[in-house]
Each structure stands twice: as structure tokens, then as C-alpha cells.
Scaffold this motif. Structure first.
Motif, PDB file in Angstrom:
ATOM      1  N   SER A 128     -16.347  12.269 -38.061  1.00 24.06           N
ATOM      2  CA  SER A 128     -15.268  12.523 -39.031  1.00 24.06           C
ATOM      3  C   SER A 128     -15.366  11.576 -40.222  1.00 24.06           C
ATOM      4  O   SER A 128     -15.042  11.950 -41.350  1.00 24.06           O
ATOM      5  N   ARG A 167     -15.523  17.734 -40.058  1.00 22.95           N
ATOM      6  CA  ARG A 167     -14.190  17.904 -39.490  1.00 22.95           C
ATOM      7  C   ARG A 167     -14.238  18.526 -38.102  1.00 22.95           C
ATOM      8  O   ARG A 167     -15.016  19.446 -37.846  1.00 22.95           O
ATOM      9  N   LYS A 168     -13.403  17.966 -37.218  1.00 23.90           N
ATOM     10  CA  LYS A 168     -13.306  18.490 -35.853  1.00 23.90           C
ATOM     11  C   LYS A 168     -13.024  19.990 -35.888  1.00 23.90           C
ATOM     12  O   LYS A 168     -12.279  20.468 -36.731  1.00 23.90           O
ATOM     13  N   GLY A 169     -13.618  20.713 -34.948  1.00 25.86           N
ATOM     14  CA  GLY A 169     -13.332  22.135 -34.853  1.00 25.86           C
ATOM     15  C   GLY A 169     -14.159  22.995 -35.793  1.00 25.86           C
ATOM     16  O   GLY A 169     -14.079  24.209 -35.755  1.00 25.86           O
ATOM     17  N   THR A 170     -14.975  22.366 -36.642  1.00 28.24           N
ATOM     18  CA  THR A 170     -15.778  23.165 -37.577  1.00 28.24           C
ATOM     19  C   THR A 170     -17.205  23.362 -37.067  1.00 28.24           C
ATOM     20  O   THR A 170     -17.999  24.030 -37.707  1.00 28.24           O
ATOM     21  N   TYR A 171     -17.501  22.738 -35.919  1.00 28.13           N
ATOM     22  CA  TYR A 171     -18.852  22.913 -35.366  1.00 28.13           C
ATOM     23  C   TYR A 171     -18.738  23.319 -33.892  1.00 28.13           C
ATOM     24  O   TYR A 171     -17.937  22.772 -33.149  1.00 28.13           O
ATOM     25  N   PRO A 172     -19.538  24.313 -33.498  1.00 24.23           N
ATOM     26  CA  PRO A 172     -19.389  24.851 -32.153  1.00 24.23           C
ATOM     27  C   PRO A 172     -19.984  23.974 -31.058  1.00 24.23           C
ATOM     28  O   PRO A 172     -19.502  23.971 -29.925  1.00 24.23           O
ATOM     29  N   SER A 176     -21.914  20.107 -29.815  1.00 27.42           N
ATOM     30  CA  SER A 176     -21.937  18.678 -30.124  1.00 27.42           C
ATOM     31  C   SER A 176     -22.964  17.985 -29.228  1.00 27.42           C
ATOM     32  O   SER A 176     -23.683  18.634 -28.455  1.00 27.42           O
ATOM     33  N   SER A 230     -17.918  15.414 -29.623  1.00 33.05           N
ATOM     34  CA  SER A 230     -16.643  16.111 -29.412  1.00 33.05           C
ATOM     35  C   SER A 230     -15.968  15.530 -28.171  1.00 33.05           C
ATOM     36  O   SER A 230     -16.597  14.824 -27.374  1.00 33.05           O
ATOM     37  N   ARG A 231     -14.699  15.843 -28.020  1.00 37.87           N
ATOM     38  CA  ARG A 231     -13.903  15.319 -26.894  1.00 37.87           C
ATOM     39  C   ARG A 231     -14.547  15.601 -25.543  1.00 37.87           C
ATOM     40  O   ARG A 231     -14.393  14.859 -24.588  1.00 37.87           O
ATOM     41  N   GLU A 232     -15.279  16.742 -25.480  1.00 34.07           N
ATOM     42  CA  GLU A 232     -15.882  17.131 -24.198  1.00 34.07           C
ATOM     43  C   GLU A 232     -16.792  16.046 -23.619  1.00 34.07           C
ATOM     44  O   GLU A 232     -17.042  16.012 -22.419  1.00 34.07           O
TER      45      GLU A 232
END
Ligand SMILES: Nc1ncnc2c1ncn2[C@@H]1O[C@H](COP(=O)(O)OP(=O)(O)OP(=O)(O)O)[C@@H](O)[C@H]1O
Ligand SMILES: [Mg+2]
Length: 268
Positions: free
Chosen positions: A47, A52-57, A59, A88-90
Motif C-alpha cells: 500500500s 491498493r488492497k482489493g485491486t489485485y487477485p 498475492s 494480502s491478509r491471507e
């Protein structure tokens, strides 16, 4: 072949991500083809470079856990020479999901192999722990850059980090070097910062990098604008320091090699 530098210190908030973002941008500004791999579920390095978070499928989670090719997750940035492999959070679940896999510690090393020739530098931003993600980084890396904040308890956890380095050298990556110890958030006006600097120089001797990163409000502001300091305020002291750091990393030699004991002076 790209030089892979892990930026790690299991102590939280010492300037790992700020260093990853701004060193990467400064290297790219010096025409070095640079990749920043975000290994922290917090995703602050991603970030902070405007991804931006959520803009990439997908990670680094998918790369490590599902074997997705690293280059398929590359995101471009405002700087032509700089790419990011976002987190990502995952990733929080990666340690558990990988726990039964025999090759769990070498996943990143394997993922990086096919892209090494495309970059001059690959920086790995590690989470504040010595978990599977950081171990993957230390196994994949050529060297380790350790940011240390100039504050009380600056050396907390450092012995443990050095022990992990020794262990990794013994078991998997005998050539892992110490790129250097980087003093961050230095405030020249305070006795404390100066005292911590003296202590670190005693402890790490020649491994302490000559570039010191000052405490600089602009460095703290830049991430909320999704920009490295170079693009946010090139005239700031923070920008100046990270440009100098990039020069030192490009031209300098890794610290602390050779037959001498790897233990920092005074470590017991
Ligand atoms: N030189 C500096 N001057 C002022 N603020 C700074 C500086 N370096 C970092 N900061 C701020 O300090 C906080 C922690 O920095 P950063 O996120 O880089 O540390 P970190 O080691 O990556 O943290 P974590 O362990 O949570 O990953 C952030 O809010 C950052 O903006
Ligand atoms: Mg961080």
C-alpha cells in the motif's frame, strides 16, 4: 543476477517497511531494476507504493501456498524500474497451511529463481516475527539488512535473530551475508539516539552501515499518499538519507564476512 536482500528484525515498528519501500524506490531511481516482495500480511509495503488492497487477485500468499508463478502477481508502480509482489491478509494463514509441507521453507527461493535475471535488486519485506515467512526470506536471500530503531531496548531480540541466521547458514543457506545494520529514526538532538548508536557500533562493529536514517516526519506521511519519499518530498532529510543508503548498498561491500566470528562484539 539480482541480489536478494531480506529486510528483517522480529521487533515490530523498527522501520523495516519504510526501508523496504524507500530503499527500493531509491535503487529504482538509480536505474536499478528492482522488485519488492511483500511478505507481511499487513501489506504495508504494497500500500505504501500505491497498490491498493482489493485491486489485485493474487498475492505472495498464492505464490507461497499454491505455487502461483511469482511474475504473474507483479504490480507496476509509478517508477518504471520498480515492481512489487504484493501481500494480502491471507498470508496470516500461510504458516499453518504450509506446516505439513516438506519444502515449506524453500517456497520463496524456488519462486524467485525464474525471475532473478530480470532484476538487479530484490528486496524482501519481512513481518515482525521469525516465523515461516521470515525463514523463507532468509533462505532465499543473499544478505540480510537489519533496521534497528534508536530507542531503549534497541537490541532486544537481536541475539535471537543472529542465532536464526547461524542456524539457516548451517542448514540451508551457508552464504547468507549480513548486508548491514541500519540505524533508523535517529534523532541527533537526543542523548538517547547517540548513546544507542555507540552501543550498536560496539555490538555490531563494522557491520553498522554508515548511512543513518533520521527521524523525519515526511517519511511517516508518505505511505498514506501511496508514494515513496522520493516522489512525496524529494527535498526532505528522509529522501536524502534513503538515496545515500541506496548508493551505499550499490557500491558497498557486505559487512561481516570472513573467518571472524559472526557473533557481534559483546553478544553473549
Ligand atoms: N525515519 C522515520 N521517521 C519517522 N517515522 C518513521 C521513520 N521510519 C518509520 N517511521 C514510522 O514508524 C512506524 C513504523 O515503521 P515501519 O512500518 O517501517 O516499521 P516496521 O518495522 O515495518 O513495522 P512492522 O514490524 O509492524 O512491520 C510507521 O508509522 C512509519 O511511518
Ligand atoms: Mg513492516
Amino acid at each position: 543476477m539480482g541480489r536478494i536482500i531480506a529486510i528483517a528484525n522480529q521487533k515490530g515498528g523498527v522501520g523495516k517497511t519504510t526501508t523496504a519501500i524507500n530503499l527500493a524506490a531509491s535503487l529504482a531511481a538509480a536505474d536499478m531494476r528492482t522488485l519488492l516482495v511483500d511478505l507481511d500480511p499487513q501489506g504495508n509495503a504494497s500500500s505504501g507504493l500505491g497498490i491498493r488492497k482489493g485491486t489485485y487477485p493474487r498475492s505472495t500468499y498464492h505464490v507461497l501456498v499454491h505455487g502461483t508463478p511469482l511474475e504473474s502477481i507483479f504490480q507496476s508502480t509509478e517508477m518504471e524500474a520498480l515492481f512489487v509482489a504484493p501481500a494480502s491478509r491471507e498470508l496470516v494463514g500461510a504458516t499453518m497451511e504450509l506446516s505439513q509441507e516438506e519444502d515449506r521453507h524453500q517456497r520463496l527461493e524456488r519462486a524467485l529463481a525464474p525471475v532473478l535475471d530480470r532484476f538487479d535488486f530484490i528486496l524482501l519485506d519481512c513481518p515482525p516475527s521469525l516465523d515461516i515467512l521470515t525463514v523463507n526470506a532468509l533462505i532465499a536471500a543473499h544478505s540480510l539488512l537489519i533496521p534497528i530503531q534508536c530507542e531503549y531496548f534497541a537490541l532486544e531480540g537481536v541475539s535471537e535473530l543472529m542465532e536464526t541466521v547461524q542456524q539457516i547458514r548451517r542448514v540451508r543457506n551457508p552464504h547468507l551475508e549480513i548486508e548491514g545494520v541500519l540505524l533508523t529514526m535517529f534523532d541527533e538532538r537526543t542523548n538517547l539516539s547517540n548513546q544507542v548508536m555507540q552501543d550498536l557500533k560496539q555490538f555490531f562493529a563494522e557491520k553498522v552501515l554508515s548511512t543513518i536514517i533520521p527521524r523525519n516526519i515526511r517519511l511517516g506521511e508518505a505511505p498514506s499518499h501511496g508514494r515513496p519519499i522520493l516522489l512525496y518530498d524529494i527535498k526532505s532529510k528522509g529522501a536524502e538519507a534513503y538515496i545515500r543508503l541506496a548508493k551505499e548498498i550499490i557500491h558497498g561491500t557486505p559487512k561481516g564476512l570472513g573467518a571472524r566470528s559472526e557473533r557481534p562484539v559483546g553478544d553473549s
